[in-house]
Structure formats: structure tokens, C-alpha cells
Design a protein around this motif. Structure first.
Motif, mmCIF file in Angstrom:
data_model
loop_
_atom_site.group_PDB
_atom_site.id
_atom_site.type_symbol
_atom_site.label_atom_id
_atom_site.label_comp_id
_atom_site.label_asym_id
_atom_site.label_seq_id
_atom_site.Cartn_x
_atom_site.Cartn_y
_atom_site.Cartn_z
ATOM 1 N N SER A 122 0.633 8.060 -10.079
ATOM 2 C CA SER A 122 0.909 9.469 -9.831
ATOM 3 C C SER A 122 -0.084 10.078 -8.840
ATOM 4 C CB SER A 122 0.860 10.244 -11.145
ATOM 5 O OG SER A 122 1.191 11.580 -10.923
ATOM 6 N N THR A 163 1.963 14.815 -9.543
ATOM 7 C CA THR A 163 1.656 15.912 -10.450
ATOM 8 C C THR A 163 1.200 17.082 -9.591
ATOM 9 O OG1 THR A 163 1.060 14.457 -12.271
ATOM 10 C CG2 THR A 163 0.214 16.714 -12.363
ATOM 11 N N THR A 172 4.847 17.239 -13.485
ATOM 12 C CA THR A 172 4.953 15.886 -12.943
ATOM 13 C C THR A 172 6.420 15.584 -12.677
ATOM 14 O OG1 THR A 172 2.985 15.186 -14.153
ATOM 15 C CG2 THR A 172 4.438 13.442 -13.349
#
Length: 127
Positions: free
Chosen positions: A22, A48, A98
Motif C-alpha cells: 500500500s 491509503t 484505503t
């Protein structure tokens, strides 16, 4: 011998480093502006986005098309108001969302009365 041990240690830690794919991005809402004004993301890459309201009152980040096209779990979909595609924050609040964005260029604005007229607009570019 030391080189072989170092190479083995790196090989063992490489999967751990890749375990959290992420990326991170931040959008700061202020009095009649977003920073950055243009958010650049990568299509298909989980990210995110940390939303922060540094303004003197409530603001939102409305990007219906962007949030609608993105892939996200139910908890994150709730954070953006479902079909509304809006992150609403009071003064001093923050929120993480996210998602995995879809390629395209999407408009964003604050939906509060006259805020976008006063310059609280932006765009999201996903390549």
C-alpha cells in the motif's frame, strides 16, 4: 562467506518488505483549498489516502466518479459515504481511506455552500 550470509539475509527479508504494497498519499483541506490541488496515483496500486482538515470549519472532499470507480472494502466504502463519494471532516479531524484506483482523471471539490466557487477544487490523476 560474509557476502553469502548477507545475500541470504537479503533474500529472506525481501518478501517481508513486499508484504505491505500500500502506497500513501495525503490530502489537506484548508480554508478554500486542497493540498495538493492535483493528486497523482497509480492505477491498480493500493493506496491509503490520509485526509486532514486544517480549516477553521467543516470541509469535505467530494469525488463521486473517483470513489465510485475505485475498488475498496465495505468499511472504506462507508468512509466515503457510499454512493455520495465524499469524505466529510470537521475542524481538526482526519481519516484514512484505503482503495485501489482505476485509471482516469477525476474532478474533486468541496460541496459546502460556495466553497468550490472560492477555489476549493482539485483533480485526481490516475495513470
Amino acid at each position: 562467506m560474509r557476502f553469502l550470509l548477507l545475500a541470504a539475509a537479503l533474500a529472506l527479508t525481501a518478501p517481508a518488505l513486499a508484504a505491505d504494497p500500500s502506497a500513501k498519499a495525503e490530502v489537506v483541506m484548508a480554508n478554500f483549498s486542497f493540498n495538493p490541488e492535483a493528486l497523482h496515483l497509480h492505477a491498480g496500486q493500493s493506496v491509503t489516502i490520509h485526509f486532514v482538515n486544517n480549516g477553521s470549519g467543516g470541509h469535505d472532499f467530494t469525488a463521486e466518479e473517483f470513489f465510485s470507480a475505485a475498488t475498496m472494502d465495505a468499511a472504506n466504502r462507508t468512509k466515503v459515504g457510499g454512493a455520495k463519494g465524499r469524505v466529510s471532516l470537521g475542524k481538526g479531524e482526519s481519516l484514512d481511506v484505503t482503495l485501489t484506483p482505476k485509471a482516469g482523471e477525476y474532478p474533486a471539490h468541496c460541496s459546502h455552500l460556495l466553497h468550490s466557487t472560492m477555489g476549493m477544487t482539485g483533480k485526481i490523476q490516475v495513470d
